[in-house]
Design an enzyme around this catalytic site. Structure first.
Site, PDB file in Angstrom:
ATOM      1  N   ALA A 157       0.848  -1.199   0.000  1.00 43.57           N
ATOM      2  CA  ALA A 157       0.000   0.000   0.000  1.00 43.57           C
ATOM      3  C   ALA A 157       0.883   1.249   0.000  1.00 43.57           C
ATOM      4  CB  ALA A 157      -0.890   0.000   1.230  1.00 43.57           C
ATOM      5  N   LYS A 158       0.455   2.253  -0.721  1.00 41.15           N
ATOM      6  CA  LYS A 158       1.199   3.504  -0.727  1.00 41.15           C
ATOM      7  C   LYS A 158       0.529   4.421   0.296  1.00 41.15           C
ATOM      8  CE  LYS A 158       3.329   6.485  -4.218  1.00 41.15           C
ATOM      9  NZ  LYS A 158       4.707   6.317  -3.767  1.00 41.15           N
TER      10      LYS A 158
END
Ligand code: PPE
Length: 309
Positions: A157-158
């Site tokens: 996930a960013k």
């Protein structure tokens, strides 16, 4: 930084200096945001065009989902908002930063009642590791900080809070006189840079850490794997040992902000000038970004005036 005129915030275009939040914004305290980094180029074939726009927005949606955030806009609405923002700001090439975050609402770690706000900013941002870095290569060091582990966080996930890991690694690298950090994963294998994926070339074969190595699934990583394959190089996704960094014939990094950057020195071991394979891939990659390649033209999303119907 080079500012622009307007920023899109929750469906409206506001003046750059008015794009503000309350100090009790949840994400400011707990890092509960997800974001993207995207670039638009002044291309030779399509005018201003956004590189792999839908893939970036899709990753934003998936990052949000992993943290139980529903985006209050469709990806198509975000895409149109971005295109209009670029036009309103008269940008021909720019960096684009969409951000979705838990905003003002109850304090405390249970964020589900806090609204998800979304903003998109775009501004001119030159070569992340310098023009010289792109042409001559950069000096990197292996960080003493390990990349976040999937046992504690979500490397795929960013997410904003997760970047404290990259920030520590980056500060350590620059304070000790290097331009970039290379982080190992929790098992001690090579993972990635503070904001880039990494590739190691040995005996003509290109290796890059795979999905089980806590990497961010980089969009430029994917593009470069495809380009390298099309050029006839063998690309292997596998664990990469730390020693391979310095035993390598060539090392390079990829990312939206950085683009493709050769690494010519690691932990004070010289790898020599940017190598032949790095330069061959970099040329095709740059051609793709700048609309000089027919083969990869479908990666470019032209900035057209959105319909106001
Ligand atoms: N790993 C990390 C940790 C990362 O942040 C990036 C992008 C990548 C790999 C490469 O991903 P992609 O851009 O999809 O190829 N880093 C973004 C943020 C940089 C920043 O300083 O902010 C970027 O390049 O936009």
């Amino acid at each position: 930084m080079k500012t622009a005129e307007q920023i899109w915030m929750n469906g409206e275009f506001v003046a750059w200096e008015d794009a503000k939040v309350h100090v009790l914004t949840h994400a400011l305290h707990y890092g509960t945001g997800v974001f993207e980094g995207i670039r638009a180029y002044d291309t030779e074939s399509k005018g201003t065009a956004v590189f792999r726009h839908r893939e970036h927005l899709d990753r934003l949606r998936r990052s949000a989902e992993l943290f139980y955030m529903d985006l209050p806009y469709t990806l198509e609405e975000l895409r149109e908002a971005t295109n209009e923002l670029i036009l309103r700001n008269n940008l021909s090439s720019c960096y684009i930063r969409p951000l979705a975050y838990r905003s003002y609402g109850p304090m405390g770690l249970e964020p589900l009642a806090n609204p998800v706000d979304v903003s998109i900013a775009a501004w001119e941002w030159g070569a992340y590791l310098g023009e010289e870095g792109k042409s001559e290569g950069i000096r990197a060091r292996v960080s003493s900080w390990r990349r976040i582990s999937p046992e504690s966080l979500i490397p795929h996930a960013k997410a904003s809070g997760q970047y404290l890991n990259s920030v520590l690694a980056k500060i350590e690298a620059t304070k000790s006189g290097y331009q970039e950090a290379i982080l190992l994963d929790d098992k001690g294998h090579v993972c990635e840079g503070s904001g880039e994926n990494i590739f190691v070339v040995r005996d003509g074969v290109i290796a890059t850490p795979g999905h089980t190595s806590s990497i961010l699934d980089g969009i430029n990583r994917k593009s470069v794997i495809e380009i390298a394959g099309d050029l006839g190089y063998e690309v292997v996704e596998r664990d990469v040992a730390r020693a391979e960094l310095t035993l390598a014939d060539e090392v390079f990094m990829t990312g939206t902000a950085a683009e493709l950057v050769p690494v010519t020195e690691i932990d004070d071991h010289s790898l020599g000038a940017p190598g032949e394979i790095t330069l061959a891939i970099q040329k095709v990659f740059e051609d793709a970004l700048h609309g000089r390649s027919e083969r990869y033209a479908h990666w470019l999303d032209p900035v057209a005036v959105p319909s106001r119907a």
